[in-house]
Design a protein around this motif. Structure first.
Motif, PDB file in Angstrom:
ATOM      1  N   SER B  33       0.827  -1.212   0.000  1.00 19.91           N
ATOM      2  CA  SER B  33       0.000   0.000   0.000  1.00 19.91           C
ATOM      3  C   SER B  33       0.859   1.258   0.000  1.00 19.91           C
ATOM      4  O   SER B  33       2.037   1.231   0.321  1.00 19.91           O
ATOM      5  CB  SER B  33      -0.909   0.014   1.221  1.00 19.91           C
ATOM      6  OG  SER B  33      -0.132   0.231   2.373  1.00 19.91           O
ATOM      7  N   GLU B 290      -1.712   5.866  15.906  1.00 23.71           N
ATOM      8  CA  GLU B 290      -3.043   5.540  15.416  1.00 23.71           C
ATOM      9  C   GLU B 290      -3.714   4.513  16.307  1.00 23.71           C
ATOM     10  O   GLU B 290      -4.929   4.491  16.460  1.00 23.71           O
ATOM     11  CB  GLU B 290      -2.964   4.971  13.986  1.00 23.71           C
ATOM     12  CG  GLU B 290      -2.611   6.013  12.951  1.00 23.71           C
ATOM     13  CD  GLU B 290      -3.491   7.231  13.068  1.00 23.71           C
ATOM     14  OE1 GLU B 290      -4.721   7.089  13.093  1.00 23.71           O
ATOM     15  OE2 GLU B 290      -2.943   8.343  13.158  1.00 23.71           O
TER      16      GLU B 290
ATOM     17  N   LYS C  29     -16.770   9.541   2.040  1.00 23.65           N
ATOM     18  CA  LYS C  29     -15.809   9.380   3.135  1.00 23.65           C
ATOM     19  C   LYS C  29     -14.884  10.569   3.172  1.00 23.65           C
ATOM     20  O   LYS C  29     -14.309  10.966   2.157  1.00 23.65           O
ATOM     21  CB  LYS C  29     -14.994   8.105   2.926  1.00 23.65           C
ATOM     22  CG  LYS C  29     -15.810   6.848   3.152  1.00 23.65           C
ATOM     23  CD  LYS C  29     -14.937   5.676   3.527  1.00 23.65           C
ATOM     24  CE  LYS C  29     -14.405   5.008   2.265  1.00 23.65           C
ATOM     25  NZ  LYS C  29     -13.757   3.737   2.572  1.00 23.65           N
ATOM     26  N   VAL C  31     -11.693  12.453   5.591  1.00 19.01           N
ATOM     27  CA  VAL C  31     -10.740  12.248   6.668  1.00 19.01           C
ATOM     28  C   VAL C  31     -10.255  13.594   7.165  1.00 19.01           C
ATOM     29  O   VAL C  31      -9.896  14.461   6.364  1.00 19.01           O
ATOM     30  CB  VAL C  31      -9.540  11.399   6.183  1.00 19.01           C
ATOM     31  CG1 VAL C  31      -8.336  11.626   7.066  1.00 19.01           C
ATOM     32  CG2 VAL C  31      -9.905   9.937   6.190  1.00 19.01           C
ATOM     33  N   THR C  72     -13.708  10.490   9.554  1.00 19.20           N
ATOM     34  CA  THR C  72     -12.825   9.890  10.562  1.00 19.20           C
ATOM     35  C   THR C  72     -11.615  10.792  10.717  1.00 19.20           C
ATOM     36  O   THR C  72     -11.363  11.656   9.884  1.00 19.20           O
ATOM     37  CB  THR C  72     -12.342   8.497  10.126  1.00 19.20           C
ATOM     38  OG1 THR C  72     -11.907   8.578   8.778  1.00 19.20           O
ATOM     39  CG2 THR C  72     -13.419   7.478  10.276  1.00 19.20           C
ATOM     40  N   SER C  89      -2.133   7.349   3.917  1.00 24.31           N
ATOM     41  CA  SER C  89      -3.012   6.364   4.539  1.00 24.31           C
ATOM     42  C   SER C  89      -4.451   6.584   4.088  1.00 24.31           C
ATOM     43  O   SER C  89      -5.167   5.636   3.761  1.00 24.31           O
ATOM     44  CB  SER C  89      -2.886   6.491   6.056  1.00 24.31           C
ATOM     45  OG  SER C  89      -3.864   5.735   6.686  1.00 24.31           O
ATOM     46  N   ALA C  90      -4.874   7.850   4.079  1.00 22.42           N
ATOM     47  CA  ALA C  90      -6.248   8.155   3.667  1.00 22.42           C
ATOM     48  C   ALA C  90      -6.481   7.743   2.221  1.00 22.42           C
ATOM     49  O   ALA C  90      -7.511   7.144   1.881  1.00 22.42           O
ATOM     50  CB  ALA C  90      -6.533   9.647   3.855  1.00 22.42           C
ATOM     51  N   ASP C  92      -4.935   5.465   0.597  1.00 23.53           N
ATOM     52  CA  ASP C  92      -4.991   4.005   0.570  1.00 23.53           C
ATOM     53  C   ASP C  92      -6.385   3.506   0.907  1.00 23.53           C
ATOM     54  O   ASP C  92      -6.842   2.498   0.371  1.00 23.53           O
ATOM     55  CB  ASP C  92      -4.011   3.412   1.592  1.00 23.53           C
ATOM     56  CG  ASP C  92      -2.598   3.407   1.064  1.00 23.53           C
ATOM     57  OD1 ASP C  92      -1.674   3.248   1.875  1.00 23.53           O
ATOM     58  OD2 ASP C  92      -2.427   3.572  -0.153  1.00 23.53           O
ATOM     59  N   GLN C  93      -7.049   4.209   1.833  1.00 21.33           N
ATOM     60  CA  GLN C  93      -8.386   3.770   2.249  1.00 21.33           C
ATOM     61  C   GLN C  93      -9.461   4.207   1.265  1.00 21.33           C
ATOM     62  O   GLN C  93     -10.640   3.975   1.511  1.00 21.33           O
ATOM     63  CB  GLN C  93      -8.723   4.350   3.622  1.00 21.33           C
ATOM     64  CG  GLN C  93      -7.882   3.771   4.742  1.00 21.33           C
ATOM     65  CD  GLN C  93      -8.070   4.582   6.006  1.00 21.33           C
ATOM     66  OE1 GLN C  93      -9.177   5.070   6.264  1.00 21.33           O
ATOM     67  NE2 GLN C  93      -7.028   4.752   6.773  1.00 21.33           N
ATOM     68  N   GLY C  94      -9.063   4.873   0.198  1.00 28.73           N
ATOM     69  CA  GLY C  94     -10.047   5.248  -0.812  1.00 28.73           C
ATOM     70  C   GLY C  94     -10.795   6.529  -0.508  1.00 28.73           C
ATOM     71  O   GLY C  94     -11.838   6.812  -1.087  1.00 28.73           O
ATOM     72  N   VAL C  95     -10.258   7.316   0.434  1.00 28.80           N
ATOM     73  CA  VAL C  95     -10.917   8.574   0.781  1.00 28.80           C
ATOM     74  C   VAL C  95     -10.527   9.633  -0.243  1.00 28.80           C
ATOM     75  O   VAL C  95      -9.371   9.742  -0.622  1.00 28.80           O
ATOM     76  CB  VAL C  95     -10.469   9.014   2.190  1.00 28.80           C
ATOM     77  CG1 VAL C  95     -10.997  10.385   2.510  1.00 28.80           C
ATOM     78  CG2 VAL C  95     -10.927   7.994   3.211  1.00 28.80           C
TER      79      VAL C  95
END
Lengths: 344, 430, 411
Positions: B33, B290, C29, C31, C72, C89-90, C92-95
């Motif tokens: 990722s 986190e 979504k 973030v 979030t 990270s966001a 990656d989460q699809g945001v």
């Protein structure tokens, strides 16, 4: 004129607060060779414990109890953590106090929250101790307590009256610091335990051979140092602000004071803290920029430099970081410090 | 336990380096990722920074509180160079930018290092502290170089891509960082084997004696400082490329403190210790915060425990067990280890459950009283839950104490056996 | 592989889309990247709660597009580097919607990173919604098509503040005190510019910049201000720098007025207490006693979280996003960005407009003063017994400032 007097008093009071803090640190260093990174954390603990106690018992009992509690916490830390690390050398001792700062900060935030708390001084200390009234015709006058606002403004436009109050909290700070200095000096030079401490400073083995419990003396001294920091905390916290960031801001300055004064020298710490307090206070009043100062000395800077922010930097702007500059310079030219007896 | 003993040969063997290179090459395919790749890149950067820091701390005995000054200044110079190169359209490859950072780090180390390294010990620590505070304070006041609050940003996708590598995608930057990391680690390891590296250890242990044999400790420390500054600058330059923005936090006290904490945690007395520490640093800063709001507390507490019980860091723990294994004494200890691990795990669970509950009450009170802890729900408002957890913690602590005593007995016996074997080997005992 | 399945799903969605509310029920979504721990943790936590509180109110029937908002938070510890990790990270989460506000340094880093990401990854664009970072550069020299600012920036607030000051005839000498970084420098710059324009007779008798969050003792500065004879101090200070300044002013016997930006932020009301009553002014786009729906929401928020709601941008973001998504008939960031350009929405204090030129929200501003809470203005932040009371409202055109933004728009 009153500007000078008030600024001098401000500088001296701030310097005396720094002295209260650094005296504990100097004591611990002279005794144990440990530069206690967490000293400012004990300052913060003292302020917060004082805040809680003064809410329950009142300010004056808190002023006595909070330093004692802080000292007890310091002694506990010495007994269970520092003593274990002592055989590993000075670096691990420094490091464990470094780790303690993180832990204390988090615990304080957990117990008292992350925003500032309202630690107010007692009613006796609120308001000014005295006021200087500078009348453009009548001259400078000294008035105890506060001066009503009506007397501070002139109806006649040609007269100029300036009232400069000096807060009682600051006056109290100076008194406590001086009292502390006196009692420390008396303790170290006139009492038996003080003589033992002085002896253990240079000859710990001989002192132990004579039957004194040197580890217990160490614990007492560490606790006493922490208690002094706690006392400074109660006074500093009620005069300024009690918040979780207070340890970080004052921590580095205290190191500067101790190093500049000379590691291990109480009188050096006294002179250094007064020096730094006064210099910082007066530097704020100086608006000369670096460029103009250099030009006055005949070292003109090129127009590009003059226009840059470095050239525009005024002494007032750098005032709060002057102590660090002083630290670096002292360490370069006189590593022993002003009155130091031992090299670091 | 000396890292630089006869067993060094094992670390220097090509096998170890080959395995390391393989791991670095394969890692981004295992963790694919975007976040994982940037974390791997940051680990590479941190490894170089922590190793350069350990050159001062572990090998030279110089406790520095301001190492971030050199990594940070290297980063700033690197990003300014990148911007100048892009503006002037110079045909220089972007992959050389970290070297510019390295040279800058070296330059600043030469500039500040002469007076800094005159004395070791507390004086050194204090000067580095003062310098770090000065540089950080100046960083906000001189926006031409430091870019003010927004920092200085740059674009690493400039010029024509060579062999199709434009450094746009993060994975290309990762491989560049991996190459630099491997090269730097090899070079820094080689440094420990050189006469200067050995002298540095000698200066750490006994500077007076070094003077007697004719070397100047100040000069030795100064040279090491400059070399450490070079690698610190490379680390900064790589960071500039990775994030394409450099701002005042890279010279901040938090970063210097982080280097100190994690290098020590990983183990300052062994070469590979800082590598472990660097990986932990990135994991802690990115992932731990986190997982839990109490991460700073855990960090401080773990650090304190490490200083008290394992001052050689994680590396020393690993090496000690390897030593046991070499003498064939590890297998019998596994039972005791298992018990100790179980007991300490339970204790840690109990303590962290209580801490999490306290944090939850303070920060998340509005989200209700239920806290999700490791898959189970805990009610922070119920005294029953608090008491149960408290009692469980006490039990776990008692269990831990029992397991620890048992372990200590076995450990001491094993150490005695090793000592006996050593004496026999040296012919000093029957 | 993943991209082709995305296209397939998108194609199916388009095929089934019939009515104008094609995206009804869709989950958007978002973030929020901000500090959740450490010293500014309470502010970040308070604002995240605000987003989640209003996400409920504005989801579904609460917005014209019928979408469901989900917010979030990721902790960035106020570090630009960590924020970039949080961004990864966001993504990656699809945001596709990133919100941030505390710290212009973070905002500048995020704008830069998001612009580069959108350039290098077409089809995976991300929008940046800025709710509090007020550095004017974000809508001037460093402006970006993908960045939208919902707070009024430093220059806009100064325009309104100076209009108020111009009307106060008793202001003759002004002293500027600030923190020595971009914000403080800009406040000083705009103060001098705007006052020179509106009241050239006002004398700037002094200007001082001090290091950020380091000064404990403001008594020397107060002494200097008194010696200069200033009757007014303009300052952009926040946090301990502001509360200590006001405290020192009280102790040092300084009786002049303070015109500030951030007197109402978490922590400062408690630290100021009764100091500065009637003397501390604040310019902001909302205040505690706005009446109507806002009062109801604030009471509900306080009852639920035992905390004060003060981040009005939250409401604006939901209102404008909802309107833009309805206009674009999609939740795809590229289309929504095009719809946000120049959109006008009726908000809790009047009409606001997302200016096309620089993506700066044009909005009304309020000048408020710190005083004791009473029947008319009952809401008291942090239970201090004091509150900020409005003295003047400034419509959009007053605070509107020119921009030098040369935005690169996607073709």
């Amino acid at each position: 004129m009153e500007f000078f007097i008030i600024s001098m008093l401000n500088g001296l009071s701030y310097g005396l607060l720094l002295f209260m803090l650094s005296s504990g640190l100097t004591l611990i260093f002279s005794m144990m060779g440990v530069l206690n990174f967490a000293h400012a954390s004990f300052y913060m603990l003292g302020a917060y414990i004082g805040y809680t106690l003064s809410g329950v018992l009142g300010f004056w009992p808190a002023l006595v109890l909070a330093p004692l509690l802080t000292g007890a916490l310091g002694a506990l830390f010495e007994r269970y953590c520092l003593r274990r690390v002592h055989p590993f050398g000075h670096v691990p001792e420094l490091l464990i106090t470094f780790g303690l700062t993180y832990v204390v900060l988090e615990v304080v935030q957990l117990l008292w929250g992350r925003i500032a708390v309202d630690f107010a001084p007692p009613p006796a200390l609120q308001g000014p101790a005295f006021t200087l009234v500078n009348h453009s015709v009548e001259g400078l006058r000294w008035v105890w307590g506060a001066v009503p606002l009506t007397l501070c403004s002139a109806a006649d436009a040609s007269l100029r009256i300036v009232c400069s109050p000096f807060p009682a909290t600051r006056g109290f700070m100076m008194l406590v610091a001086l009292a502390m200095l006196l009692s420390l000096w008396l303790l170290l030079t006139r009492t038996r335990i003080g003589l033992v401490i002085q002896a253990a400073l240079t000859h710990p083995d001989a002192v132990q051979a004579l039957g004194h419990n040197v580890p217990r003396v160490f614990m007492l001294v560490f606790g006493a140092g922490a208690a002094l920091a706690g006392l400074a905390g109660v006074i500093g916290g009620s005069t300024f602000l009690t918040e979780p960031a207070m340890a970080a801001t004052v921590g580095s300055i205290v190191f500067v004071v101790v190093v500049v004064g000379g590691l291990g020298s109480l009188s050096g710490a006294f002179i250094a803290s007064l020096l730094i307090g006064v210099v910082q206070t007066f530097a704020v009043a100086l608006d000369y920029s670096v460029g103009s100062v250099l030009a006055a000395w005949g070292l003109g800077l090129s127009p590009a430099w003059q226009a840059s922010s470095l050239g525009h930097l005024t002494i007032a702007q750098v005032a709060p970081i002057l102590p660090y500059l002083l630290l670096v310079l002292i360490l370069i030219f006189r590593p022993r410090g002003l009155l130091g007896t031992r090299d670091a | 336990m000396n890292a630089y003993s006869v067993h060094d040969a094992r670390w220097g063997s090509p096998r170890v380096w080959f395995v390391a290179a393989l791991v670095m090459a394969v890692a981004p395919w295992v963790f694919g990722s975007g976040l994982a790749i940037t974390m791997l890149s940051q680990m590479g950067i941190a490894i170089i920074a922590c190793l350069s820091y350990n050159m001062l701390l572990g090998q030279g005995g110089m406790l520095s509180f301001g190492h971030a000054v050199y990594t940070g200044l290297g980063a700033f110079v690197a990003i300014h160079a990148l911007n100048r190169w892009s503006a002037a359209a110079l045909p220089l490859p972007v992959s050389l930018v970290p070297l510019v950072g390295g040279v800058a780090g070296m330059g600043f180390a030469a500039l500040f290092g002469y007076v800094t390294t005159r004395k070791s010990g507390t004086t050194f620590a204090m000067i580095t502290l003062g310098l770090a505070e000065l540089v950080f304070a100046m960083s906000l006041m001189v926006p031409e170089f430091f870019g003010g609050e927004g920092g200085v940003s740059g674009n690493r996708v400039v010029g024509t891509p060579a062999f199709g590598i434009s450094f746009g995608p993060a994975i290309q930057v990762y491989y560049l960082i991996a190459l630099y990391t491997l090269a730097s680690v090899v070079l820094m390891y080689a440094f420990t084997q050189t006469p200067l590296g050995r002298l540095l250890n000698a200066v750490r242990d006994n500077p007076e004696r070094v003077e007697f044999i004719g070397y100047n400790p100040h000069r030795v420390r100064y040279s090491a400082f400059i070399i450490a500054g070079f690698f610190a600058g490379i680390s900064g330059g790589l960071g500039a490329l990775n994030f394409e923005i450099v701002n005042a936090e890279v010279v901040g006290a938090a970063r210097s403190g982080g280097y100190l904490l994690f290098t020590f945690l990983g183990g300052a007395t062994f070469f590979f210790g800082p590598i472990v520490g660097a990986i932990l640093m990135v994991l802690a800063f990115v992932l731990l915060s986190e997982l839990t709001k109490a991460w700073l507390l855990y960090l401080g507490a773990v650090f304190m425990l490490m200083v008290m019980y394992a001052p050689g860091g994680i590396a020393s723990l690993v090496m000690r067990n390897l030593q046991l294994a070499r003498h064939g004494l590890l297998r019998p200890m596994l039972g005791a280890y298992g018990l100790l691990g179980l007991a300490s795990g339970l204790c840690a669970l109990g303590v962290s459950a209580l801490i999490e509950m306290v944090y939850h009450r303070q920060l998340n009170a509005a989200m209700g009283t239920q806290l999700r802890f490791l898959g189970g729900a805990v009610d922070t408002a119920s005294p029953l839950h608090w008491c149960t957890l408290g009692a469980a913690l006490l039990l776990a602590a008692a269990f831990f104490e029992w397991a620890r005593k048992r372990f200590a007995v076995q450990w001491d016996a094993a150490q005695q056996a090793i000592e006996q074997a050593r004496l026999q080997h040296a012919g000093e005992a029957p | 592989m993943r991209k082709s399945s995305h296209i397939l799903i998108a194609a199916l969605a388009v095929a089934f889309a019939g009515s104008a509310l094609a995206q009804k029920g869709e989950v958007v979504k978002m973030v929020r990247i901000d500090a959740q721990s450490g010293l500014l943790g309470p502010v970040g936590v308070n604002q995240l709660k605000s987003y989640q509180f209003f996400a409920e109110k504005f989801s579904g029937k609460g917005n014209p597009a019928g979408v469901t908002f989900e917010v979030t938070g990721i902790d960035n510890k106020l570090s630009p580097t960590e924020s970039l990790n949080a961004l990864k990270s966001a993504i990656d989460q699809g945001v596709r919607y990133i919100i941030q506000g505390n710290g212009s340094s973070v905002a500048l880093a995020l704008t830069d990173a998001i612009t580069k990401h959108n350039e290098r990854n077409p089809g995976k664009e991300v929008l940046f919604l800025n709710d509090a970072a007020v550095d004017p550069d974000l809508t001037n020299s460093k402006c970006s098509y993908w960045h939208f600012r919902f707070d009024a920036d430093t220059s806009m607030k100064m325009e309104a503040m100076s209009s108020f000051m111009a009307e106060q005839k008793d202001i003759k000498k002004v002293y500027i005190l600030g923190q020595n970084y971009s914000h403080g420098v800009q406040v000083a710059k705009y103060t001098k510019e705007t006052l020179a324009r509106k009241r050239p007779d006002i004398q700037i008798v002094g200007e001082d910049l001090h290091p950020l969050a380091q000064v404990r003792d403001f008594a020397p500065y107060i002494a200097k201000i008194k010696a200069s004879g200033a009757d007014t101090v303009v300052t952009g200070n926040w946090g301990s720098d502001l509360s200590l300044l006001v405290k020192a002013a009280n102790e040092g016997g300084y009786t002049g007025n303070f015109y500030t930006y951030y007197a109402g932020v978490t922590g400062t009301p408690t630290a100021m207490g009764t100091n500065g009553a009637g003397k501390v002014y604040q310019i902001a786009y909302s205040h505690y006693n706005m009446g109507g729906q806002m009062d109801k929401w604030m009471a509900e928020f306080k009852a639920k979280y035992n905390d004060d709601f003060y981040t009005g941008s939250v409401i604006r973001i939901y209102e404008t996003l909802g309107a833009a998504m309805a206009k674009a008939k999609s939740t795809d960031p590229v289309k929504v960005a095009a719809a946000l350009d120049g959109i006008r929405v009726d908000s809790f204090n009047g009409e606001v407009e997302m200016r096309k030129l620089d993506h700066q929200l044009q909005q009304p501003l309020y000048m408020t003063v710190w005083q004791k809470a009473d029947k008319k203005y009952p809401y008291s932040p942090e239970n201090t017994g004091m509150t900020l009371v409005p003295v003047k409202t400034y419509p959009n055109y007053v605070s509107s400032t020119p921009t030098s933004c040369q935005m690169k728009r996607p073709s």
